[in-house]
Scaffold this active site. Structure first.
Site, PDB file in Angstrom:
ATOM      1  N   LYS A   1      -6.245  -2.015   8.273  1.00  0.00           N
ATOM      2  CA  LYS A   1      -5.049  -1.312   8.734  1.00  0.00           C
ATOM      3  C   LYS A   1      -5.193   0.188   8.572  1.00  0.00           C
ATOM      4  CE  LYS A   1      -2.559  -5.287   6.899  1.00  0.00           C
ATOM      5  NZ  LYS A   1      -3.552  -5.724   5.902  1.00  0.00           N
TER       6      LYS A   1
ATOM      7  N   ASP B   1      -7.825 -10.544   5.253  1.00  0.00           N
ATOM      8  CA  ASP B   1      -6.882  -9.488   5.591  1.00  0.00           C
ATOM      9  C   ASP B   1      -6.923  -8.375   4.548  1.00  0.00           C
ATOM     10  OD1 ASP B   1      -4.294  -8.761   7.277  1.00  0.00           O
ATOM     11  OD2 ASP B   1      -3.817  -8.405   5.163  1.00  0.00           O
TER      12      ASP B   1
ATOM     13  N   TYR C   1      -5.677  -0.619   0.540  1.00  0.00           N
ATOM     14  CA  TYR C   1      -6.040  -1.513  -0.570  1.00  0.00           C
ATOM     15  C   TYR C   1      -7.296  -1.045  -1.310  1.00  0.00           C
ATOM     16  CZ  TYR C   1      -3.113  -4.816   2.122  1.00  0.00           C
ATOM     17  OH  TYR C   1      -2.115  -5.416   2.837  1.00  0.00           O
TER      18      TYR C   1
ATOM     19  N   HIS D   1      -0.282   0.293   9.713  1.00  0.00           N
ATOM     20  CA  HIS D   1       0.264  -0.337   8.511  1.00  0.00           C
ATOM     21  C   HIS D   1       1.782  -0.186   8.386  1.00  0.00           C
ATOM     22  CE1 HIS D   1      -1.193  -1.604   4.254  1.00  0.00           C
ATOM     23  NE2 HIS D   1      -0.090  -2.224   4.586  1.00  0.00           N
TER      24      HIS D   1
END
Length: 283
Positions: A79, A49, A54, A113
């Site tokens: 996302k 994930d 990120y 997100h």
């Protein structure tokens, strides 16, 4: 409940299967993401994930390719970031994620997100997801951090003809932020509920109720929390950069929490450790 394993899956409304435990890489530095993700895959994880936010998508994709595991056996999520919540910007974000996942052929799941961008932005971003799914670039779509009012807004839009199905809803969920209302809404519609920060970012490991159950079952507090999430029917996404804990977090299938144990972990608290757009009244 039926015996579970790290290879167990839940079926999404899209028709695809999602492994019941995922390996989270939030706040994992890009320079070590590939290494720890390879370790997770070696340990038996088949669900990674990530997110555009990120900044480690390419490293996750590299790890999946280098693992030697057949692509069809690994489930990869990313996302659309909160900064790209409009039709055009979401399209850009999806294309960028696909480029970062070069060599994977497709992305298993893409989530919005957070419910930013206002109504027009949220619905436009969903339309971009639907189009990418129809084009075969992504297989399943869903949302993260959506409140019930956001979910109902999206459901009405879907039913108006734009299409798509919410396959997954991802939220911070643990005994101190259980979100029974949102989880109930999603489960009623057969949407898979994913739990991020299921270990409460290690801030609750000393809780007496958790310590007592860890002692009772000869497990760590982290293993108790992952097991709690599984028995609630959720898909937990534990994160670690430590080899021993990456392994430890998978060792949750040889015991079961009793109904009394589960009740002892019911706190009725609302104490998230992350952001919470789902309850942000400004959105």
């Amino acid at each position: 409940m039926a015996p579970l394993s790290l290879q167990s899956t839940q079926k999404m409304v899209s028709g695809y299967e999602i492994p019941i435990v995922g390996f989270g890489v939030y706040q994992t530095p890009p320079d070590i993401t590939e290494k720890v993700t390879i370790k997770a895959l070696e340990t038996g994880y088949r669900h990674i994930d990530s997110a555009k936010y990120y900044a480690n998508e390419a490293e996750c994709a590299n790890a999946i390719r280098k693992s030697g595991i057949d692509r069809s056996k690994v489930f990869y999520t990313t996302k659309v970031p909160a900064t790209h919540m409009s039709y055009e910007k979401a399209k850009e974000a999806i294309e960028a994620s696909i480029r970062d996942a070069a060599g994977l052929d497709y992305i298993d799941l893409v989530l919005l997100h957070a419910p930013y961008g206002g109504k027009e932005g949220r619905l436009g971003a969903w339309r971009a997801l639907v189009e990418a799914q129809k084009a075969g670039k992504i297989r399943s779509i869903g949302v993260s951090n959506y409140g019930i009012h956001h979910l109902e807004e999206l459901e009405a839009y879907i039913n108006s003809g734009v299409g798509g199905q919410i396959s997954v809803g991802q939220y911070e969920i643990h005994p101190w932020c259980a979100r029974e209302d949102i989880a109930g809404w999603l489960k009623k519609r057969n949407v898979v509920v994913e739990a991020y920060s299921p270990l409460v970012q290690a801030t609750r490991m000393g809780e007496p109720s958790l310590q007592s159950l860890a002692k009772k079952h000869s497990k760590t507090p982290a293993q108790i929390l992952i097991r709690w999430s599984l028995q609630k029917g959720y898909v937990p996404l534990p994160k670690s950069v430590t080899d021993s804990r990456i392994i430890e977090n998978t060792q949750v299938f040889d015991f079961e929490l009793s109904p009394e144990d589960m009740k002892n972990l019911q706190t009725n608290a609302y104490e998230p450790v992350c952001w919470d757009p789902a309850r942000d009244s400004r959105l």
